[in-house]
Design an enzyme around this catalytic site. Structure first.
Site, short mmCIF file in Angstrom:
data_model
loop_
_atom_site.label_atom_id
_atom_site.label_comp_id
_atom_site.label_asym_id
_atom_site.label_seq_id
_atom_site.Cartn_x
_atom_site.Cartn_y
_atom_site.Cartn_z
N GLU A 150 0.81 -1.03 -0.02
CA GLU A 150 -0.01 -0.06 -0.03
C GLU A 150 0.80 1.10 -0.19
OE1 GLU A 150 -3.48 -0.26 2.16
OE2 GLU A 150 -3.88 1.74 2.31
N ASN A 168 -3.28 -1.80 7.50
CA ASN A 168 -4.75 -2.36 7.28
C ASN A 168 -4.35 -3.75 7.27
OD1 ASN A 168 -5.99 0.22 6.98
ND2 ASN A 168 -4.95 0.34 5.11
N LYS A 186 -3.98 -0.49 13.91
CA LYS A 186 -4.77 0.62 13.39
C LYS A 186 -6.13 0.08 13.96
CE LYS A 186 -6.28 2.57 9.04
NZ LYS A 186 -6.07 2.97 7.61
N GLU A 232 -10.84 4.24 9.78
CA GLU A 232 -11.02 4.16 8.52
C GLU A 232 -11.63 2.59 8.12
OE1 GLU A 232 -7.21 5.16 6.40
OE2 GLU A 232 -8.01 6.85 5.96
N ARG A 285 -2.08 3.23 17.12
CA ARG A 285 -2.31 4.74 16.15
C ARG A 285 -3.35 5.47 16.62
NH1 ARG A 285 -2.96 4.00 10.49
NH2 ARG A 285 -1.13 4.92 9.82
N ARG A 324 -12.10 17.85 10.53
CA ARG A 324 -11.42 16.46 10.37
C ARG A 324 -10.01 16.67 11.58
NH1 ARG A 324 -9.03 12.83 5.66
NH2 ARG A 324 -7.37 11.90 6.82
N ASP A 380 -3.01 14.22 7.35
CA ASP A 380 -2.48 12.88 6.88
C ASP A 380 -1.18 12.87 6.08
OD1 ASP A 380 -2.59 10.47 5.85
OD2 ASP A 380 -4.51 10.18 5.04
N GLU A 394 3.85 9.33 -0.54
CA GLU A 394 2.36 9.07 -1.00
C GLU A 394 1.90 10.36 -1.71
OE1 GLU A 394 -0.43 7.72 2.06
OE2 GLU A 394 -1.88 8.13 0.85
C1 BDP Z 1 -3.67 7.32 4.39
C2 BDP Z 1 -3.06 6.30 3.11
C3 BDP Z 1 -3.79 5.11 3.42
C4 BDP Z 1 -3.31 4.63 4.91
C5 BDP Z 1 -4.16 5.36 5.89
C6 BDP Z 1 -3.35 5.21 7.34
O1 BDP Z 1 -3.63 6.76 2.03
O2 BDP Z 1 -3.31 4.33 2.60
O3 BDP Z 1 -4.20 3.22 5.26
O4 BDP Z 1 -3.20 6.82 5.79
O5 BDP Z 1 -2.35 5.82 7.70
O6 BDP Z 1 -2.69 8.38 4.20
O7 BDP Z 1 -3.76 4.42 8.02
#
Ligand code: BDP
Length: 692
Positions: free
Chosen positions: A176, A219, A309, A313, A346, A358, A387, A415
């Site tokens: 990822e 994830n 995590k 999300e 996290r 946010r 982020d 990213e």
């Molecule tokens: C975002 C990313 C995603 C990550 C998420 C995270 O786009 O891929 O899973 O953060 O840090 O920036 O959990």
């Protein structure tokens, strides 16, 4: 490898050797000086780490000096390079440095020019084998960067205990946000075959002091905790262990649940157990995790712990059961504590109901929990509250949780910064964060100082994590210059006070050449690159201006949520008159950042919505400044190309060409960003025609 003659182009390289190339010292006088100081190697002790240190020194010296040196059991004549600990080496023991070495800890070391039996020697000594290994890499760095070694007096120790690289690698071999090929963990071959590449990966990490690796994506696929995968994890751990790199895993909070039918569903709703619940307060769940931890430690006695995590999300977490982050983290912490493991929990959570803005949500969720986490739990906030944006103010959680160990999470993989097609040196961004003064306990309470000091009762609980940019590409990171970010992360994790330019210089010398022209040019290309990327993508404190792939401009898509642009102005009002996010900071920041006039221009639109005619300290209006910055940022692409062209003969042809190709891509992409952004905001503001 032989040293190239002056003016001759060096032989092609793939980049695989990173900053550990050990090419011959070009300067003949320097090479002679080194050779007279290092005539033989004396490594007393045979632990895996000491053997690794000896192996690295042999390899490095052979390359740098053009010939190997003998390995002896004792000092023979002058020029011995001695490596060891008081426990492993009689020579080190007799020097009587025990107290000093103890104070530096098992990862710290000294390197000293001294005399043994009246002969000049160089000593690398530590109270621990790991420190001796780090000392060996330090000496090699001095040789690689052309430093004198005749009167050495080095004493080093890491400022943070856990210096972590977090891989976002999936079990199917994808990564990822990875832009450098497939995962280096070849799960299908493990545990029967261990890819020799893993040893080179461990060497690279040890050379910059990284001592922990999370193998899998946050994830997390719960199957990594299954017995068959744990055997594979144990095999990886055994390859990394001699280099003082411990293995950690991302744990899926739903792991005690039964499996779900599809791999994607597995992450969110499936597990590897058979319990009807993953409620952290259910005794069956706590027992399941205890047994899982016991099983892991039987296979991997030095296993580091879990990164989690949770309730973020869509990932499962304690909040699915009406429990808190404390309940979840402490339950896992109790399972790991008997074995000395830690939880890294996290803080990247942003439940909608917490706040309409946010960036306020993480703070609101976590600050009330300060002091309630178990002693082996880190809370892990990202450097900024949103982020991993090109630039954010520091996350206000730093300075707001004095009784909780905080482990910052940085992102090495680019990213939001042009992926591996852009040259963006990230150390200046990390330094801005680490040096930021939170004012939590008056002036001077920088993020680095907060992070370096473990709260009472949590001794040794310090650390920092970086999301890795490593993949199976031949150059590891997809862009030769992206290696610098891996390097710089490790160096700053070891010592957050190092200046970014010094780190860039070291890296340039080791990775490219010690020729002054190369060092100067490479360093200057790197040092301006982050500000240029910010100017080109998120100037003046804008954030999330990207499309869904986080690469191309995607302004329409973000309009309204993270900033708002119309005929009246641009930005997001987070002042006390708006969302009052600014209220999450300590004074005087709260007061200064509450007013557009006293907010640094770099963060203006993060904190305020201002009219297009608002005047910045330099006299330009916001509109003029935006256009100026977009243009400036995009032009950096031309500067990079012009600089790189001057090095065509100094750098091997293969790497030169590969960088050149990337720089061309970067320039075209940067121009696209500028044009799309200026057109979009021109239209929104009514300054230029829309859709033209
Ligand atoms: C975002 C990313 C995603 C990550 C998420 C995270 O786009 O891929 O899973 O953060 O840090 O920036 O959990």
């Amino acid at each position: 490898m032989a040293a190239p003659l002056r003016g001759q182009q060096p032989p092609a390289e793939s980049g695989y050797d990173l900053w550990l190339r050990y090419v011959g010292v070009e300067d003949a006088a320097l090479r002679r000086a080194y050779a007279s100081r290092i005539t033989h190697l004396v490594v007393q002790g045979a632990s895996p780490s000491l053997r690794a240190a000896a192996g690295e020194l042999e390899r490095g010296i052979r390359g740098l000096l053009g010939a190997g040196v003998p390995v002896e059991a004792e000092v023979r004549g002058q020029g011995a390079l001695v490596v060891g600990t008081p426990a492993s080496s009689a020579i080190v023991r007799h020097l009587g440095w025990g107290r000093e070495l103890d104070a530096l800890g098992p990862e710290g070391f000294v390197i000293r020019s001294t005399r043994v039996a009246d002969r000049p020697v160089t000593i690398i000594a530590s109270s621990g084998d790991a420190g001796a290994l780090y000392g060996a890499f330090h000496l090699l760095r001095l040789l690689q960067t052309g430093r004198p070694i005749d009167t050495l007096r080095v004493a080093e120790r890491p400022r943070l205990a856990r210096r972590m690289l977090d891989h976002w690698d999936n079990l199917d071999g994808t990564i990822e946000r990875g832009y450098a090929g497939a995962s280096i963990w070849r799960w299908a071959e493990l545990p029967a075959r261990i890819d020799p590449r893993l040893v080179d990966y461990a060497r690279a990490n040890a050379s910059i002091g990284i001592n922990g690796v999370v193998l899998n994506n946050v994830n997390a696929d719960p199957r990594v905790l299954r017995a068959d995968y744990l055997a594979k994890v144990a095999a990886i751990a055994s390859a990394l262990r001699p280099y003082n790199v411990r293995v950690y895993l991302s744990a899926n909070f739903g792991a005690p649940l039964p499996p779900s039918s599809t791999p994607d569903a597995m992450k969110k709703w499936g597990g590897i157990g058979s319990l009807p619940t993953a409620d952290p307060l259910d005794p069956r769940v706590a027992r399941w995790w205890r047994e899982k931890a016991d099983e892991i430690y039987r296979l991997i006695p030095d296993f580091g712990g879990f990164l989690v995590k949770a309730s973020s999300e869509g990932m499962p977490g304690p909040q699915d059961y009406g429990r808190s982050h404390v309940d979840g983290a402490n339950m896992l912490a109790a399972a790991l504590a008997p074995h000395g493991g830690v939880v890294m929990w996290r803080a990247f959570v942003y439940p909608k109901n917490a706040d309409p803005d946010r960036v306020k949500r993480g703070y609101k969720e976590f600050v009330p929990l300060d002091g309630r986490f178990a002693a082996n739990v880190f809370v892990q906030p990202k450097n900024g509250p949103l982020d991993f944006q090109p630039r954010e103010p520091f996350n206000p959680l730093f300075g707001a949780m004095p009784d909780t160990p905080l482990m910052p999470e940085l992102q090495i993989t680019q990213e939001y910064l042009g992926r591996a097609t852009h040259l963006v040196y990230l150390a200046p961004m990390w330094k801005e964060f680490l040096d930021a003064d939170t004012h939590a306990r008056g002036a001077g309470s920088t993020v680095a100082r907060i992070v370096e000091r473990a709260p009472n009762g949590t001794s040794g609980m310090t650390g920092i994590a970086g999301v890795a940019n490593v993949g199976a590409d031949s150059d590891w990171t997809g862009h030769h210059f992206a290696q610098a970010n891996w390097y710089a992360f490790g160096r700053l994790a070891w010592d957050p006070s190092l200046p970014s330019d010094a780190v860039a210089e070291e890296w340039a010398r080791m990775t490219w050449s010690n020729r002054p022209r190369v060092v100067r040019t490479v360093e200057s290309m790197m040092l301006g690159s982050w500000e240029a990327a910010v100017s080109d993508m998120t100037p003046l404190g804008l954030s999330l201006t990207v499309d869904g792939q986080h690469y191309d401009p995607g302004l329409e898509r973000r309009e309204g949520e993270y900033w708002h642009a119309d005929s009246l102005g641009i930005g997001y009002d987070r002042s006390s008159r708006g969302s009052d996010y600014v209220g999450q900071y300590h004074e005087p920041l709260r007061r200064l950042w509450d007013e557009p006039a006293t907010t640094p221009p770099e963060l203006l639109l993060w904190f305020h919505r201002v009219s297009w005619d608002f005047r910045l300290p330099n006299g330009r209006t916001v509109w003029a400044e935006l256009v100026h910055r977009y243009d400036d940022g995009a032009r950096y692409g031309d500067d990079l190309l012009a600089s790189w062209r001057t090095l065509a003969g100094d750098v091997d042809a293969r790497r030169w060409r590969e960088v050149q190709d990337r720089l061309e891509q970067q320039r075209a992409h940067a121009l696209r960003w500028r044009d799309a952004s200026v057109a979009y905001f021109g239209c929104r503001s009514g300054r230029t025609r829309c859709g033209g």
